[in-house]
Structures are given as structure tokens and as C-alpha cells.
Design a protein around this motif. Structure first.
Motif, PDB file in Angstrom:
ATOM      1  N   PRO A 156      14.767  17.500  -1.275  1.00  0.00           N
ATOM      2  CA  PRO A 156      14.868  17.377   0.183  1.00  0.00           C
ATOM      3  C   PRO A 156      16.059  18.112   0.794  1.00  0.00           C
ATOM      4  CG  PRO A 156      14.306  15.257  -0.789  1.00  0.00           C
ATOM      5  CD  PRO A 156      14.617  16.176  -1.929  1.00  0.00           C
ATOM      6  N   THR A 157      17.160  18.230   0.059  1.00  0.00           N
ATOM      7  CA  THR A 157      18.318  18.959   0.588  1.00  0.00           C
ATOM      8  C   THR A 157      17.999  20.439   0.757  1.00  0.00           C
ATOM      9  OG1 THR A 157      19.839  17.400  -0.469  1.00  0.00           O
ATOM     10  CG2 THR A 157      20.742  19.523   0.216  1.00  0.00           C
ATOM     11  N   ALA A 158      17.338  21.009  -0.241  1.00  0.00           N
ATOM     12  CA  ALA A 158      16.934  22.410  -0.150  1.00  0.00           C
ATOM     13  C   ALA A 158      15.890  22.593   0.950  1.00  0.00           C
ATOM     14  CB  ALA A 158      16.377  22.883  -1.491  1.00  0.00           C
ATOM     15  N   ALA A 159      14.993  21.626   1.066  1.00  0.00           N
ATOM     16  CA  ALA A 159      13.974  21.697   2.120  1.00  0.00           C
ATOM     17  C   ALA A 159      14.627  21.682   3.499  1.00  0.00           C
ATOM     18  CB  ALA A 159      12.999  20.537   1.975  1.00  0.00           C
ATOM     19  N   ARG A 160      15.650  20.842   3.682  1.00  0.00           N
ATOM     20  CA  ARG A 160      16.327  20.780   4.970  1.00  0.00           C
ATOM     21  C   ARG A 160      17.008  22.101   5.312  1.00  0.00           C
ATOM     22  NH1 ARG A 160      17.444  16.884   8.754  1.00  0.00           N
ATOM     23  NH2 ARG A 160      15.436  16.213   7.929  1.00  0.00           N
ATOM     24  N   ARG A 161      17.575  22.760   4.308  1.00  0.00           N
ATOM     25  CA  ARG A 161      18.185  24.074   4.556  1.00  0.00           C
ATOM     26  C   ARG A 161      17.142  25.071   5.045  1.00  0.00           C
ATOM     27  NH1 ARG A 161      21.337  22.947  -0.211  1.00  0.00           N
ATOM     28  NH2 ARG A 161      19.884  24.178  -1.489  1.00  0.00           N
ATOM     29  N   ARG A 162      15.956  25.030   4.453  1.00  0.00           N
ATOM     30  CA  ARG A 162      14.884  25.928   4.897  1.00  0.00           C
ATOM     31  C   ARG A 162      14.473  25.618   6.332  1.00  0.00           C
ATOM     32  NH1 ARG A 162      10.455  26.547  -0.043  1.00  0.00           N
ATOM     33  NH2 ARG A 162      11.872  27.434  -1.610  1.00  0.00           N
ATOM     34  N   LEU A 163      14.353  24.340   6.649  1.00  0.00           N
ATOM     35  CA  LEU A 163      13.959  23.960   8.003  1.00  0.00           C
ATOM     36  C   LEU A 163      15.028  24.360   9.014  1.00  0.00           C
ATOM     37  CD1 LEU A 163      12.449  20.416   7.311  1.00  0.00           C
ATOM     38  CD2 LEU A 163      11.182  22.503   7.867  1.00  0.00           C
ATOM     39  N   ASP A 164      16.294  24.182   8.638  1.00  0.00           N
ATOM     40  CA  ASP A 164      17.380  24.587   9.530  1.00  0.00           C
ATOM     41  C   ASP A 164      17.338  26.092   9.784  1.00  0.00           C
ATOM     42  OD1 ASP A 164      18.335  22.017   9.784  1.00  0.00           O
ATOM     43  OD2 ASP A 164      19.834  22.225   8.192  1.00  0.00           O
ATOM     44  N   ALA A 165      17.055  26.862   8.740  1.00  0.00           N
ATOM     45  CA  ALA A 165      17.006  28.317   8.868  1.00  0.00           C
ATOM     46  C   ALA A 165      15.860  28.776   9.751  1.00  0.00           C
ATOM     47  CB  ALA A 165      16.895  28.964   7.487  1.00  0.00           C
ATOM     48  N   ALA A 166      14.797  27.971   9.814  1.00  0.00           N
ATOM     49  CA  ALA A 166      13.651  28.331  10.654  1.00  0.00           C
ATOM     50  C   ALA A 166      13.984  28.251  12.140  1.00  0.00           C
ATOM     51  CB  ALA A 166      12.465  27.423  10.332  1.00  0.00           C
ATOM     52  N   ASP A 167      15.034  27.513  12.484  1.00  0.00           N
ATOM     53  CA  ASP A 167      15.553  27.443  13.853  1.00  0.00           C
ATOM     54  C   ASP A 167      14.468  27.048  14.857  1.00  0.00           C
ATOM     55  OD1 ASP A 167      17.498  27.566  15.805  1.00  0.00           O
ATOM     56  OD2 ASP A 167      17.129  29.689  16.240  1.00  0.00           O
ATOM     57  N   LYS A 168      13.805  25.923  14.559  1.00  0.00           N
ATOM     58  CA  LYS A 168      12.811  25.379  15.489  1.00  0.00           C
ATOM     59  C   LYS A 168      13.021  23.873  15.569  1.00  0.00           C
ATOM     60  CE  LYS A 168       8.998  24.619  12.209  1.00  0.00           C
ATOM     61  NZ  LYS A 168       8.959  23.159  12.423  1.00  0.00           N
ATOM     62  N   PRO A 169      12.566  23.262  16.658  1.00  0.00           N
ATOM     63  CA  PRO A 169      12.752  21.812  16.793  1.00  0.00           C
ATOM     64  C   PRO A 169      12.031  21.049  15.682  1.00  0.00           C
ATOM     65  CG  PRO A 169      12.122  22.810  18.891  1.00  0.00           C
ATOM     66  CD  PRO A 169      11.926  23.861  17.848  1.00  0.00           C
ATOM     67  N   PHE A 170      12.637  19.971  15.208  1.00  0.00           N
ATOM     68  CA  PHE A 170      12.019  19.137  14.189  1.00  0.00           C
ATOM     69  C   PHE A 170      10.980  18.221  14.838  1.00  0.00           C
ATOM     70  CE2 PHE A 170      15.941  19.059  11.168  1.00  0.00           C
ATOM     71  CZ  PHE A 170      15.702  20.387  10.868  1.00  0.00           C
ATOM     72  N   ASP A 171       9.875  17.960  14.103  1.00  0.00           N
ATOM     73  CA  ASP A 171       8.929  16.956  14.564  1.00  0.00           C
ATOM     74  C   ASP A 171       9.420  15.579  14.106  1.00  0.00           C
ATOM     75  OD1 ASP A 171       8.012  16.405  11.903  1.00  0.00           O
ATOM     76  OD2 ASP A 171       6.530  18.018  12.044  1.00  0.00           O
ATOM     77  N   ARG A 172       8.652  14.529  14.392  1.00  0.00           N
ATOM     78  CA  ARG A 172       9.097  13.163  14.112  1.00  0.00           C
ATOM     79  C   ARG A 172       9.395  12.948  12.632  1.00  0.00           C
ATOM     80  NH1 ARG A 172       5.572   9.667  14.228  1.00  0.00           N
ATOM     81  NH2 ARG A 172       6.886   7.832  14.491  1.00  0.00           N
ATOM     82  N   LEU A 173       8.568  13.510  11.747  1.00  0.00           N
ATOM     83  CA  LEU A 173       8.761  13.292  10.317  1.00  0.00           C
ATOM     84  C   LEU A 173       9.877  14.177   9.765  1.00  0.00           C
ATOM     85  CD1 LEU A 173       5.078  12.891   9.068  1.00  0.00           C
ATOM     86  CD2 LEU A 173       6.729  11.127   9.727  1.00  0.00           C
ATOM     87  N   GLU A 174       9.927  15.423  10.207  1.00  0.00           N
ATOM     88  CA  GLU A 174      11.000  16.310   9.758  1.00  0.00           C
ATOM     89  C   GLU A 174      12.376  15.756  10.135  1.00  0.00           C
ATOM     90  OE1 GLU A 174       8.595  20.588  10.131  1.00  0.00           O
ATOM     91  OE2 GLU A 174       9.822  19.827  11.792  1.00  0.00           O
ATOM     92  N   ALA A 175      12.444  15.045  11.254  1.00  0.00           N
ATOM     93  CA  ALA A 175      13.718  14.530  11.748  1.00  0.00           C
ATOM     94  C   ALA A 175      14.181  13.255  11.049  1.00  0.00           C
ATOM     95  CB  ALA A 175      13.608  14.280  13.260  1.00  0.00           C
TER      96      ALA A 175
END
Length: 224
Positions: A156-175
Motif C-alpha cells: 500500500p505504501t508503494a501504491a500511495r506513491r503511484r497515486l500521488d504521482a498521478a496528481d488527481k483527486p482521490f476517490d472515497r476508497l483511495e482516500a
């Protein structure tokens, strides 16, 4: 505890798709690369002359688009059981109107998320009863299981880095917080351990081309 370790899941109430087509699902945490791998598989199958239906949950139908907006973007609280029921409602309509007809035609269905996501996210993540969540989806879909489920496993830590790099708003589950995503990952891995004949578990830190080759081999084996 994910809710999956305490006892075995009930046996499936129906065999996998088993029709003339093939049903392939991609699972894993947010940011694991499901969309990339589904796209690469679709391109390979299309180049081989296969008829492919590419779809997702939630949101693979007009009804599903509305449900997707609620479960992923509603700003207020949604009770955990209500969330599980909304996903099951989307799944019931989607399978009846899109997935089953495609399988019956002999198409290859490539789907981003299916019932295993509900067991992992609502069962393990929301700490609901995993058996109940799975049984709900099996009832909603008439017992339909994929021929192949590709689980892209990523910390999940690596996944969060990828999501942060995508630079888009998080949905309810991503957040959701890190402990939620840790439970989700554990839930997915527990499911794969219980159904090794259906799951292909891949390390999502590998290069996309390496992952795609593993997926193609597994799909080709089932098409034979």
C-alpha cells in the motif's frame, strides 16, 4: 485480521463461466496497474482476432455509472453494509446485461474488478463478514466466477506513491487510511490462497511488459 483467516470461505455455488467465451478479471489495490494490464491484454487478444469486451466495476453500464458516482464520490458517510449492497446491485445488473451475453457469444471479457474486490474492500477493509459479502455477490450474479483472476499485488505504501504521482483527486476508497489498505491487501492475498486454480498472483512492482507476458501465458492456456 482481515476476517478471512478465521475460517475458510464457503465453496463456490457455481462453476466458473464455462461457456464458449472467457471471463478474465483484474484485481488489486488502487494504483497496482490493473488498467494498464487490462489494456495490454485487450490489444494482444484483438491482434489475435479475438472478440473482446472490456469493462469495469462499478460503472460498466448506464445504471453502474450512477452507482459508481455514489460509492466513489459521494461526500457524506455511507454505511458499510449499504456500500456492499450498492456494489452488489451494480454487479447483478452488469453481469446480466453485459458479461453473460458476451460470454455466451464467445467473447473474451476483460474486467477491472469483480466480486473479489467486494470481499477485500467491504469484507476486509470495512470489517464486514467476508462470507456474507461473497455470498451476496454470488447470489447477485447467479454464481458466476471468472475463469482467471489476475491479482496485481502491491504494498500500500508503494501504491500511495503511484497515486500521488498521478496528481488527481482521490476517490472515497483511495482516500482511506493506510490500515484500511493493509487490510484490503491481506484480504486479496487470503482469497488467492483459497482459490489458487483461479488466481494468478503477480508482483506489481515488475515492469508492465513482464507482467503482461505472464498474463498472456495464463490466458492462452485457458483459451486452449
Amino acid at each position: 485480521m482481515t476476517g478471512l483467516e478465521s475460517r475458510p470461505l464457503h465453496a463456490p455455488r457455481a462453476a466458473p463461466a464455462g461457456g464458449p467465451g472467457l471471463f478474465v478479471t483484474f484485481e488489486g489495490g488502487d494504483g497496482a496497474g490493473k488498467t494498464t494490464q487490462a489494456s495490454m491484454l485487450e490489444e494482444w487478444l484483438a491482434a489475435d482476432g479475438r472478440d473482446v469486451v472490456r469493462t469495469r466495476e462499478p460503472g460498466g453500464t448506464e445504471v453502474g455509472v450512477r452507482i459508481r458516482e455514489i460509492v466513489l464520490h459521494h461526500r457524506g458517510h455511507i454505511a458499510a453494509r449499504a456500500e456492499a449492497l450498492l456494489y452488489a446491485a451494480d454487479r447483478a445488473h452488469h453481469v446480466e446485461t453485459v458479461v453473460q451475453p458476451a460470454i455466451a457469444r464467445g467473447d473474451v471479457v476483460i474486467q477491472d474488478r469483480y466480486l473479489d474486490s467486494s470481499v477485500a474492500y467491504q469484507g476486509a477493509g470495512r470489517v464486514l463478514d467476508a462470507d456474507d459479502v461473497r455470498a451476496l455477490s454470488l447470489w447477485a450474479t447467479g454464481g458466476l466466477l471468472p475463469d482467471l483472476t489476475v491479482l496485481l499485488d502491491l504494498d500500500p505504501t508503494a501504491a500511495r506513491r503511484r497515486l500521488d504521482a498521478a496528481d488527481k483527486p482521490f476517490d472515497r476508497l483511495e482516500a482511506e487510511k493506510s490500515d484500511f489498505h493493509a487490510r484490503v491487501r491481506a484480504g486479496f492475498l487470503a482469497l488467492a490462497l483459497r482459490e489458487p486454480e483461479r488466481f494468478l498472483v503477480l508482483d506489481a512492482t515488475q515492469a508492465p511488459e513482464i507482467l503482461a507476458a505472464r498474463v498472456r501465458d495464463a490466458v492462452a492456456e485457458r483459451l486452449r
